[in-house]
Design a protein around this motif. Structure first.
Motif, PDB file in Angstrom:
ATOM      1  N   TYR A  97      26.575  51.812  62.530  1.00 46.38           N
ATOM      2  CA  TYR A  97      27.858  52.523  62.511  1.00 46.38           C
ATOM      3  C   TYR A  97      28.236  52.901  63.944  1.00 46.38           C
ATOM      4  O   TYR A  97      28.616  54.007  64.231  1.00 46.38           O
ATOM      5  CB  TYR A  97      27.733  53.763  61.619  1.00 46.38           C
ATOM      6  N   PRO A 155      37.738  53.455  55.559  1.00 41.65           N
ATOM      7  CA  PRO A 155      36.784  54.426  55.016  1.00 41.65           C
ATOM      8  C   PRO A 155      37.522  55.736  54.714  1.00 41.65           C
ATOM      9  O   PRO A 155      38.418  56.137  55.456  1.00 41.65           O
ATOM     10  CB  PRO A 155      35.785  54.619  56.175  1.00 41.65           C
ATOM     11  N   LYS A 156      37.137  56.398  53.646  1.00 42.76           N
ATOM     12  CA  LYS A 156      37.881  57.579  53.208  1.00 42.76           C
ATOM     13  C   LYS A 156      37.364  58.835  53.897  1.00 42.76           C
ATOM     14  O   LYS A 156      36.824  59.749  53.275  1.00 42.76           O
ATOM     15  CB  LYS A 156      37.793  57.701  51.689  1.00 42.76           C
ATOM     16  N   TYR A 157      37.545  58.848  55.234  1.00 41.70           N
ATOM     17  CA  TYR A 157      37.146  60.027  55.992  1.00 41.70           C
ATOM     18  C   TYR A 157      38.045  61.206  55.635  1.00 41.70           C
ATOM     19  O   TYR A 157      39.191  61.030  55.228  1.00 41.70           O
ATOM     20  CB  TYR A 157      37.268  59.776  57.504  1.00 41.70           C
ATOM     21  N   ASP A 165      34.563  66.288  58.142  1.00 41.95           N
ATOM     22  CA  ASP A 165      33.357  65.538  57.805  1.00 41.95           C
ATOM     23  C   ASP A 165      32.326  65.650  58.918  1.00 41.95           C
ATOM     24  O   ASP A 165      32.666  65.578  60.112  1.00 41.95           O
ATOM     25  CB  ASP A 165      33.684  64.054  57.605  1.00 41.95           C
ATOM     26  N   GLU A 224      28.251  62.383  57.007  1.00 39.17           N
ATOM     27  CA  GLU A 224      29.214  62.110  55.945  1.00 39.17           C
ATOM     28  C   GLU A 224      30.114  60.933  56.310  1.00 39.17           C
ATOM     29  O   GLU A 224      30.431  60.084  55.458  1.00 39.17           O
ATOM     30  CB  GLU A 224      30.050  63.359  55.668  1.00 39.17           C
ATOM     31  N   ARG A 225      30.511  60.871  57.569  1.00 40.30           N
ATOM     32  CA  ARG A 225      31.358  59.751  58.005  1.00 40.30           C
ATOM     33  C   ARG A 225      30.574  58.433  57.943  1.00 40.30           C
ATOM     34  O   ARG A 225      31.106  57.399  57.523  1.00 40.30           O
ATOM     35  CB  ARG A 225      31.883  59.999  59.416  1.00 40.30           C
ATOM     36  N   LYS A 272      30.401  57.344  54.338  1.00 38.46           N
ATOM     37  CA  LYS A 272      31.693  56.857  53.843  1.00 38.46           C
ATOM     38  C   LYS A 272      32.003  55.463  54.402  1.00 38.46           C
ATOM     39  O   LYS A 272      32.639  54.649  53.725  1.00 38.46           O
ATOM     40  CB  LYS A 272      32.797  57.849  54.219  1.00 38.46           C
ATOM     41  N   ASN A 282      30.023  53.168  52.186  1.00 30.77           N
ATOM     42  CA  ASN A 282      30.683  53.056  50.887  1.00 30.77           C
ATOM     43  C   ASN A 282      31.906  52.144  50.956  1.00 30.77           C
ATOM     44  O   ASN A 282      32.212  51.413  50.005  1.00 30.77           O
ATOM     45  CB  ASN A 282      31.094  54.429  50.369  1.00 30.77           C
ATOM     46  N   CYS A 283      32.609  52.194  52.092  1.00 30.81           N
ATOM     47  CA  CYS A 283      33.787  51.336  52.277  1.00 30.81           C
ATOM     48  C   CYS A 283      33.366  49.866  52.241  1.00 30.81           C
ATOM     49  O   CYS A 283      34.047  49.031  51.635  1.00 30.81           O
ATOM     50  CB  CYS A 283      34.457  51.672  53.605  1.00 30.81           C
ATOM     51  N   GLU A 317      32.617  49.046  48.555  1.00 32.98           N
ATOM     52  CA  GLU A 317      33.832  48.987  47.731  1.00 32.98           C
ATOM     53  C   GLU A 317      34.599  47.694  47.966  1.00 32.98           C
ATOM     54  O   GLU A 317      35.261  47.171  47.062  1.00 32.98           O
ATOM     55  CB  GLU A 317      34.719  50.195  48.038  1.00 32.98           C
TER      56      GLU A 317
END
Length: 822
Positions: free
Chosen positions: A276, A292-294, A298, A302-303, A306, A309-310, A313
């Motif tokens: 990352y 990403p749903k920042y 955050d 957490e970032r 996410k 997760n992006c 998805e």
């Protein structure tokens, strides 16, 4: 063999008919820098522009050059044999608007500078176009794909070569971390193994970052063991472990910031998480367009989660395996990270497009001691420089970072300024179509050639690893007879600014048959470096009360922006800081490279740039201003950096003072190609600001009389806040060295901090920009013999008048504050 696109505009002539009715066509070469590069047998695509009919342009023919460029009157032309023509979509023409939408071709220079006639293609660009030319329906298929799928298909074509080039490094990293994270190994890990992390984490590629984090232990070995054990095997959720590893005193490690942690997570958990770092974020968010749903607030952990997760998805791993296919035996996220690196390298970097009017630069290069590398230069048609110990020079973002790397690699106690400049210029300032003279000693030239490739790093070569391909124009031995032309002893020198000198060297080797008058002086062109006092970070830290991280950030900003303004309240030593920053950036103390001025309300363009002023004869004559003269000085010495320090920069009418140079002070508008004609100039004379000149301004945030800084100028500067340093250890140590007692120092810090809090809390009239600075309490004498007397004098003569000005209508408040200071 060259590869090109030649463009024709239907508005100017009937391109279709011309290509349809002729087997051999003639095409103009309007970009004159290509005249001696285009040659017989080159491969050329003909591109028909839209010509006012939207979405009708594109590639209509594949050709081969059957002649070298031929001069016809004022124009050059080349004859092209048409190998295949496709004038309509039905016949397989490649449409412009479709090529612009697929990654394979969207970065072609013709999309970025559309008005030219001749465009060079790299081998990679040519191969991508020829693949589409041979399968034109592939373009239509690519357009149907999602953005991720388009880029994966492109990577598929390059994946094998990409992994071949990077395979050794990523496999070594994988095996290192597999051993490192074994619990029994981690429990007994030693400092040397912690240091080895620096070989496998890119965030440690900068010598300073690596030295600070891994040079010496910053905690006990038990602390390192416990921290890594918690990160890898802790029972808390991974997000919590990441955040604690970064910021919790129980687990944090000095020098292990977020960039390092990103790579640690990717290496320690390659089956579950992708890296990352900056490259990955640019690839995913900027290029692939994934979101990403920042959320605001955050944490870093957490970032990071996410971001992962992006990827899930959007089924990135599944699509990668389906389209590209597994390329290695490594965990999948290693390969995904390499895909992101490919995207970043190919699409994520800002490209400096060559201008049609670009002029070549001329360089003087040595071929090693005794010219031992020359035979290799000649046989392999390349040039190179040594210093393989510092690796790929592209990893360093400034000359200053190259200097730090050389010092680290060779354990030097001085700044290797010339060697650092040679490496930086070779990698970053040389460019395709520049010319290079190869010297032997200071009295002989042995070759002259044209640079035909970008910088490359090849660790497999024996003599040198940093290389550029060269087309040799002429080789031999030419003696330098005249003392005026004695060759510089440095490895690499940009001699472009010395136009007469370049012409004389060309005449000597027979490539410029013209007579050149020698100046009367016999002073050599070689720049003789005077004895200089080195100035390093340690010395600056001893003089300034700013931590090393902030200094590094300021210097990086100066490298990038070239223009800084140091702003802060009275008495924080902004001007003193400005000069020390210039010393450190330069690498040594040399006041001849620094010009200091102060703006005021009457300061004018004529004072700063140029204007007509009265002379002794009672007439007006054109006089150069201080900035104009200083720029000329820097232009004539482009091997060194120069610094214009402007005190109280916001007290002048900035738009009026800078005039038309407002644009030229921008970092990307420096150099001869951006030269302009000044308001006061003679004939066709033009002026430019050189790349080696930096502007450092200072600004008092408590100056009631100043106007707002012009917004046009504000965006051209980076603003750095300089704050009072009463609570720093450096300030206290400074006063101790001046003979002031610890108890008295505590009194100063406590009392002034209380007053500063009152100033900050007065949000109506004052605020943070009006604090009292530490420099009021920095004595210039060697020792303070009577600390109370010294302190009372400062309060009476400097602090009291300042407070009375701040609260001119609140005498009781001022008296109360002065009582606290007693």
């Amino acid at each position: 063999m060259g590869k090109w696109i030649f463009q024709g505009n239907p508005k100017q002539f009937d391109v279709n008919t011309y290509v349809q009715e002729n087997e051999v066509v003639e095409w103009s070469i309007r970009q004159k820098q290509f005249v001696d590069e285009i040659s017989k047998d080159d491969n050329i695509f003909i591109w028909r522009s839209d010509g006012g009919n939207k979405n009708t342009g594109g590639i209509i023919a594949l050709c081969e050059a059957v002649s070298d460029p031929i001069k016809e009157e004022e124009d050059y032309k080349v004859k092209l044999k048409i190998l295949e023509r496709r004038l309509t979509v039905e016949k397989g023409m490649l449409l412009r608007h479709e090529l612009k939408e697929i990654p394979d071709t969207m970065n072609l220079q013709i999309f970025k500078i559309s008005q030219l006639t001749n465009y060079r293609l790299s081998d990679e660009e040519y191969n991508r176009i020829i693949n589409l030319w041979n399968a034109p329906m592939e373009v239509k298929e690519r357009l149907k794909l999602s953005n991720v799928e388009k880029y994966l298909h492109l990577f598929k074509e390059d994946a094998a070569n990409w992994f071949k080039e990077n395979d050794d490094y990523i496999h070594k990293s994988y095996h290192f971390f597999e051993q490192f994270k074994e619990k029994e190994n981690l429990e007994k890990v030693e400092w040397e193994e912690i240091q080895e992390l620096g070989e496998h984490i890119n965030a440690f590629r900068m010598p300073l970052a690596k030295k600070r984090a891994l040079g010496n232990m910053n905690a006990s070995i038990e602390h390192y063991r416990n921290s890594f054990d918690y990160l890898i095997y802790g029972t808390a959720p991974i997000v919590e472990r990441i955040d604690h590893f970064i910021s919790d005193e129980k687990y944090k490690l000095f020098g292990f910031g977020t960039s390092v942690v990103s790579e640690l997570i990717g290496n320690l958990f390659p089956e579950d998480y992708c890296f990352y770092n900056q490259r990955d974020k640019v690839a995913v968010e900027n290029i692939l367009g994934l979101v990403p749903k920042y959320a605001r607030g955050d944490t870093y952990g957490e970032r990071l989660l996410k971001f992962q997760n992006c990827l899930k998805e959007n089924e990135l791993v599944q699509k990668y395996v389906e389209i590209v296919g597994k390329q290695t035996s490594l965990p999948i996220y290693y390969e995904v990270d390499q895909f992101f690196s490919f995207l970043f390298e190919t699409f994520g970097k800002k490209e400096n497009l060559p201008e049609d009017t670009d002029s070549p630069q001329y360089w003087l290069l040595g071929a090693g001691k005794g010219s031992f590398m020359w035979e290799d230069f000649y046989q392999n048609e390349m040039i190179g420089i040594g210093w393989e110990e510092i690796g790929d020079v592209r990893q360093y973002t400034s000359q200053r970072e190259v200097t730090a790397a050389l010092k680290e690699a060779f354990q030097l106690d001085h700044n290797p300024t010339n060697d650092a400049l040679a490496n930086y210029q070779f990698a970053n300032e040389m460019k395709i179509r520049d010319y290079v003279f190869i010297k032997k000693g200071t009295k002989k030239i042995i070759a002259y050639g044209k640079i035909i490739s970008d910088y490359k790093y090849d660790p497999t070569r024996e003599l040198y690893h940093s290389i550029r391909k060269v087309e040799w124009i002429t080789t031999g031995e030419w003696d330098i007879v005249h003392e005026q032309d004695r060759l510089n002893t440095k490895t690499l020198t940009d001699i472009t600014p010395f136009e007469d000198y370049v012409e004389r060297l060309l005449e000597i080797i027979g490539k410029e048959p013209k007579t050149v008058d020698y100046p009367e002086t016999d002073t050599p062109v070689e720049i003789i470096l005077e004895n200089r006092a080195p100035y390093q970070l340690e010395e600056l830290l001893a003089e300034l009360f700013i931590n090393a991280d902030d200094i590094e950030e300021i210097l990086e900003t100066l490298d990038y922006k070239k223009n800084l303004i140091l702003q802060g309240p009275p008495g924080v030593g902004k001007t003193f800081v400005a000069k020390r920053l210039a010393y450190l950036h330069l690498g040594y103390k040399d006041d001849s490279k620094i010009e200091m001025i102060q703006f005021h309300q009457s300061y004018s363009y004529e004072d700063f740039i140029r204007g007509y002023k009265p002379n002794n004869q009672g007439n007006f004559s054109l006089k150069d201003g201080i900035f104009y003269s200083f720029c000329k000085k820097a232009i004539n010495d482009q091997e060194n950096s120069y610094y214009m320090i402007i005190d109280e920069i916001n007290r002048g009418n900035l738009s009026k003072i800078f005039g038309e140079l407002m644009m030229l002070i921008e970092a990307d508008k420096r150099g001869k190609k951006f030269a302009v004609k000044l308001a006061y100039s003679e004939g066709e004379e033009t002026f430019y600001i050189p790349k080696n000149l930096y502007i450092i301004g200072t600004m008092n945030t408590a100056d009631r009389s100043l106007a707002m800084v012009d917004y046009a100028l504000r965006r051209r500067f980076s603003f750095i806040n300089i704050e009072p340093a009463f609570h720093t250890e450096q300030f206290k140590e400074f006063l101790i060295n001046k003979g002031i007692s610890q108890g008295f120092i505590d009194k100063i810090v406590t009392a002034i901090s209380e007053v500063n809090n009152e100033i900050i809390n007065d949000m109506i009239n004052l605020g943070k920009g009006y604090e009292i600075g530490h420099s009021y309490f920095c004595p210039t004498i060697e020792q303070v013999d009577d600390e109370q007397k010294w302190y009372d004098r400062i309060i009476r003569l400097e602090i009291a008048p300042l407070l009375r000005e701040y609260w001119f209508d609140q005498e009781e408040k001022v008296n109360g504050l002065l009582d606290r200071l007693k």
